[in-house]
Motif scaffolding. Structure first.
Motif, mmCIF file in Angstrom:
data_model
loop_
_atom_site.group_PDB
_atom_site.id
_atom_site.type_symbol
_atom_site.label_atom_id
_atom_site.label_comp_id
_atom_site.label_asym_id
_atom_site.label_seq_id
_atom_site.Cartn_x
_atom_site.Cartn_y
_atom_site.Cartn_z
ATOM 1 N N ILE A 15 -6.988 14.898 15.878
ATOM 2 C CA ILE A 15 -5.776 15.521 15.327
ATOM 3 C C ILE A 15 -5.476 16.810 16.070
ATOM 4 O O ILE A 15 -6.381 17.601 16.357
ATOM 5 N N GLN A 16 -4.194 17.010 16.351
ATOM 6 C CA GLN A 16 -3.728 18.238 16.968
ATOM 7 C C GLN A 16 -2.818 18.975 15.984
ATOM 8 O O GLN A 16 -2.186 18.345 15.123
ATOM 9 N N PRO A 17 -2.749 20.319 16.066
ATOM 10 C CA PRO A 17 -1.850 21.061 15.177
ATOM 11 C C PRO A 17 -0.427 20.522 15.266
ATOM 12 O O PRO A 17 0.087 20.244 16.343
ATOM 13 N N GLY A 18 0.188 20.348 14.115
ATOM 14 C CA GLY A 18 1.550 19.832 14.062
ATOM 15 C C GLY A 18 1.644 18.332 13.900
ATOM 16 O O GLY A 18 2.742 17.782 13.737
ATOM 17 N N ASP A 19 0.514 17.616 13.945
ATOM 18 C CA ASP A 19 0.528 16.156 13.800
ATOM 19 C C ASP A 19 0.974 15.727 12.404
ATOM 20 O O ASP A 19 0.700 16.409 11.412
ATOM 21 N N ARG A 20 1.640 14.574 12.376
ATOM 22 C CA ARG A 20 1.934 13.914 11.106
ATOM 23 C C ARG A 20 0.850 12.875 10.868
ATOM 24 O O ARG A 20 0.670 11.972 11.674
ATOM 25 N N ILE A 21 0.133 13.011 9.763
ATOM 26 C CA ILE A 21 -0.961 12.097 9.431
ATOM 27 C C ILE A 21 -0.536 11.257 8.230
ATOM 28 O O ILE A 21 -0.232 11.787 7.160
ATOM 29 N N VAL A 22 -0.514 9.934 8.442
ATOM 30 C CA VAL A 22 -0.179 8.998 7.369
ATOM 31 C C VAL A 22 -1.466 8.284 6.966
ATOM 32 O O VAL A 22 -2.050 7.540 7.763
ATOM 33 N N CYS A 23 -1.924 8.528 5.736
ATOM 34 C CA CYS A 23 -3.161 7.924 5.251
ATOM 35 C C CYS A 23 -2.881 6.544 4.662
ATOM 36 O O CYS A 23 -2.047 6.414 3.754
ATOM 37 N N ALA A 52 0.635 5.748 2.915
ATOM 38 C CA ALA A 52 1.308 4.451 3.034
ATOM 39 C C ALA A 52 0.488 3.401 2.286
ATOM 40 O O ALA A 52 -0.747 3.382 2.363
ATOM 41 N N HIS A 53 1.191 2.513 1.576
ATOM 42 C CA HIS A 53 0.523 1.453 0.806
ATOM 43 C C HIS A 53 1.216 0.127 1.082
ATOM 44 O O HIS A 53 2.444 0.044 1.054
ATOM 45 N N PHE A 54 0.418 -0.914 1.338
ATOM 46 C CA PHE A 54 0.959 -2.253 1.575
ATOM 47 C C PHE A 54 0.485 -3.173 0.468
ATOM 48 O O PHE A 54 -0.720 -3.322 0.236
ATOM 49 N N ASN A 55 1.432 -3.799 -0.231
ATOM 50 C CA ASN A 55 1.118 -4.723 -1.324
ATOM 51 C C ASN A 55 1.072 -6.140 -0.759
ATOM 52 O O ASN A 55 2.089 -6.704 -0.378
ATOM 53 N N HIS A 56 -0.139 -6.731 -0.731
ATOM 54 C CA HIS A 56 -0.296 -8.076 -0.182
ATOM 55 C C HIS A 56 0.111 -9.167 -1.167
ATOM 56 O O HIS A 56 0.221 -10.339 -0.786
ATOM 57 N N HIS A 57 0.277 -8.791 -2.430
ATOM 58 C CA HIS A 57 0.649 -9.757 -3.484
ATOM 59 C C HIS A 57 -0.346 -10.916 -3.568
ATOM 60 O O HIS A 57 0.033 -12.061 -3.843
ATOM 61 N N LEU A 58 -1.619 -10.613 -3.365
ATOM 62 C CA LEU A 58 -2.639 -11.661 -3.415
ATOM 63 C C LEU A 58 -3.372 -11.709 -4.752
ATOM 64 O O LEU A 58 -4.053 -12.693 -5.041
ATOM 65 N N TYR A 77 0.719 14.942 -6.453
ATOM 66 C CA TYR A 77 0.369 15.952 -5.454
ATOM 67 C C TYR A 77 1.502 16.178 -4.441
ATOM 68 O O TYR A 77 1.297 16.841 -3.420
ATOM 69 N N ASP A 78 2.663 15.614 -4.750
ATOM 70 C CA ASP A 78 3.846 15.797 -3.911
ATOM 71 C C ASP A 78 3.586 15.352 -2.468
ATOM 72 O O ASP A 78 3.958 16.035 -1.504
ATOM 73 N N ILE A 79 2.937 14.167 -2.329
ATOM 74 C CA ILE A 79 2.647 13.598 -1.013
ATOM 75 C C ILE A 79 3.622 12.448 -0.774
ATOM 76 O O ILE A 79 3.659 11.489 -1.555
ATOM 77 N N PRO A 80 4.448 12.509 0.260
ATOM 78 C CA PRO A 80 5.382 11.410 0.545
ATOM 79 C C PRO A 80 4.632 10.087 0.729
ATOM 80 O O PRO A 80 3.573 10.048 1.360
ATOM 81 N N LEU A 81 5.194 9.003 0.175
ATOM 82 C CA LEU A 81 4.541 7.699 0.216
ATOM 83 C C LEU A 81 5.470 6.649 0.813
ATOM 84 O O LEU A 81 6.629 6.514 0.401
ATOM 85 N N HIS A 82 4.949 5.877 1.775
ATOM 86 C CA HIS A 82 5.662 4.733 2.335
ATOM 87 C C HIS A 82 5.123 3.469 1.669
ATOM 88 O O HIS A 82 3.913 3.236 1.668
ATOM 89 N N LEU A 83 6.010 2.660 1.114
ATOM 90 C CA LEU A 83 5.605 1.420 0.467
ATOM 91 C C LEU A 83 6.068 0.215 1.270
ATOM 92 O O LEU A 83 7.177 0.187 1.792
ATOM 93 N N GLY A 84 5.196 -0.775 1.368
ATOM 94 C CA GLY A 84 5.536 -2.019 2.049
ATOM 95 C C GLY A 84 4.855 -3.177 1.348
ATOM 96 O O GLY A 84 4.001 -2.989 0.479
ATOM 97 N N GLY A 85 5.237 -4.383 1.713
ATOM 98 C CA GLY A 85 4.630 -5.549 1.088
ATOM 99 C C GLY A 85 5.132 -6.821 1.725
ATOM 100 O O GLY A 85 6.079 -6.821 2.508
#
Length: 424
Positions: A15-23, A52-58, A77-85
């Motif tokens: 990681i470098q300063p200024g990086d965007r980290i998506v967990c 980020a969260h991916f719903n596999h619907h399994l 915690y006011d953390i932006p979340l990306h949802l996919g599935g």
């Protein structure tokens, strides 16, 4: 755990300063611990933190429960979340692999660096899985700490440390019920093998993970010795240490179109290198054909026509799968693969050309029409050797001699086509 996370991230230059980290956030213990660890370190590292969260619907309602949980957690915690599935369809490698592939397609499309919560235990399990299935140095390297935009910052943190961290900060998480099932190899290793090995050494997971990281460094060094702008000649390949030669040939096979060269494919390429036949060839996955041209290995396409090769007399020439021998004739025999002729000047073997014709018992025929009548596939016609001299066509391999050029007395020359084994 927080300090170990910071130390490992810095030691690996992840990681470098200024990086965007998506967990990547499943909602399980490991991913919650990683996300919250980065949440505590976000100012120290000077990063923008997302999830980020991916719903596999399994797993039906359980899958939807996980999605609701991670959404609530990130909101608190006011953390932006990306949802996919998406619906996951099992492929050749099974349901687990198909789910992983679908998840990574989603994650790698997101901006920033993607952090996954693979722990030391995960790395140890992966290494043991590779051992069970059979592997080399790359497989013993386990999970890569960095692969493209993917980072794995928890590879030296154990599940026990994760659990202690969650307890310390009173953090909730969800459990995936399939983690308790033993139908997957990873779960069987986790439930049955790892506990036995930990009895011998409680630090097993970290030790194996450290070993994997060291072996990755060794592999990277060996790989650096195998980066050539062009593939070395056969003589140089023969002189290389086996480890360097195998890696060099693996790179060559990948560049030739063999997507995932296995040990058997690399061994096949080595057979070409050490063959006594300077025109040896072999076919590889993806319909890739690799052939020798004396001191060079080259890629040959099925549709690629033969080159023009001079046939000395007396002497011989080598073609893929054929040895062509020219000798003083002892009789006037002619067959589809033996021609007795009077030659005029230099003889060459080449693919058919426009206007080529020859006389058979049924009369003179254009080679194009003759090949059609013989039901020779179009993509194979340019691979059939045509024997010519300065006066024209002498004969065509597998079809016969041009009767206009056949010898009716001795002295004459005999040209014989001999099949060779594939790869010779």
């Amino acid at each position: 755990m927080q300090n170990k996370l910071l130390t490992f991230v810095r030691s690996q230059g992840m990681i470098q300063p200024g990086d965007r980290i998506v967990c990547a956030l499943s909602g399980g213990a490991d991913s919650i611990a990683m996300l919250f660890g980065f949440y505590l370190l976000r100012e120290t590292l000077n990063i923008t933190l997302e999830a980020a969260h991916f719903n596999h619907h399994l797993r039906g309602e359980e899958s939807d429960r996980d999605e609701r949980f991670v959404a609530d957690f990130c909101r608190s915690y006011d953390i932006p979340l990306h949802l996919g599935g998406g619906e996951v369809v099992p492929g050749k490698k099974g349901l687990e692999a198909a789910a992983r592939d679908a998840r990574y397609v989603f994650l790698e499309a997101l901006p920033g660096k993607i952090a996954t919560a693979h722990t030391a235990d995960d790395n140890a399990e992966t290494l043991l899985m590779h051992l069970v299935r059979g592997t080399g140095l790359k497989g013993l390297g386990g999970i890569a700490p960095v692969r493209g935009k993917l980072i794995r910052p928890m590879l030296l943190i154990t599940r026990r440390e994760v659990e202690a961290f969650l307890t310390e900060w009173s953090l909730p998480h969800v459990e995936d019920s399939t983690n308790e099932e033993d139908r997957f190899l990873r779960n069987r290793i986790r439930h049955r093998v790892m506990p036995l090995l930990r009895e011998e050494n409680p630090a097993l997971a970290v030790n194996l993970s450290r070993m994997a990281l060291h072996l990755r460094e060794e592999e990277a060094f060996l790989d650096s010795l195998c980066r050539f702008e062009t593939l070395p000649e056969v003589g140089q390949l023969r002189q290389m240490p086996p480890a360097q030669r195998k890696r060099t040939l693996e790179r060559f096979l990948k560049s030739a179109g063999v997507r995932e060269p296995e040990a058997v494919h690399i061994a096949g390429a080595e057979k070409l290198v050490f063959s006594d036949n300077p025109s040896a060839w072999a076919r590889f996955p993806g319909d890739v054909v690799i052939g020798r041209r004396y001191e060079s290995l080259e890629v040959r396409n099925r549709e690629q026509p033969l080159g023009e090769i001079e046939l000395p007399c007396p002497g011989e020439a080598l073609l893929p799968g054929l040895r062509v021998v020219c000798r003083q004739a002892e009789d006037l025999r002619n067959t589809p693969d033996t021609f007795t002729v009077f030659s005029q000047g230099k003889m060459v073997l080449r693919p058919r050309q426009a206007g080529d014709a020859m006389r058979l018992n049924g009369g003179t025929r254009n080679l194009k029409k003759l090949f059609i009548d013989k039901k020779i596939p179009a993509d194979h016609r340019n691979q059939i050797p045509v024997l010519c001299d300065e006066a024209g066509v002498l004969g065509v391999y597998s079809i016969g001699v041009n009767l206009d050029r056949a010898a009716d007395s001795l002295p004459a020359v005999t040209i014989r086509f001999e099949k060779t084994e594939k790869g010779e």
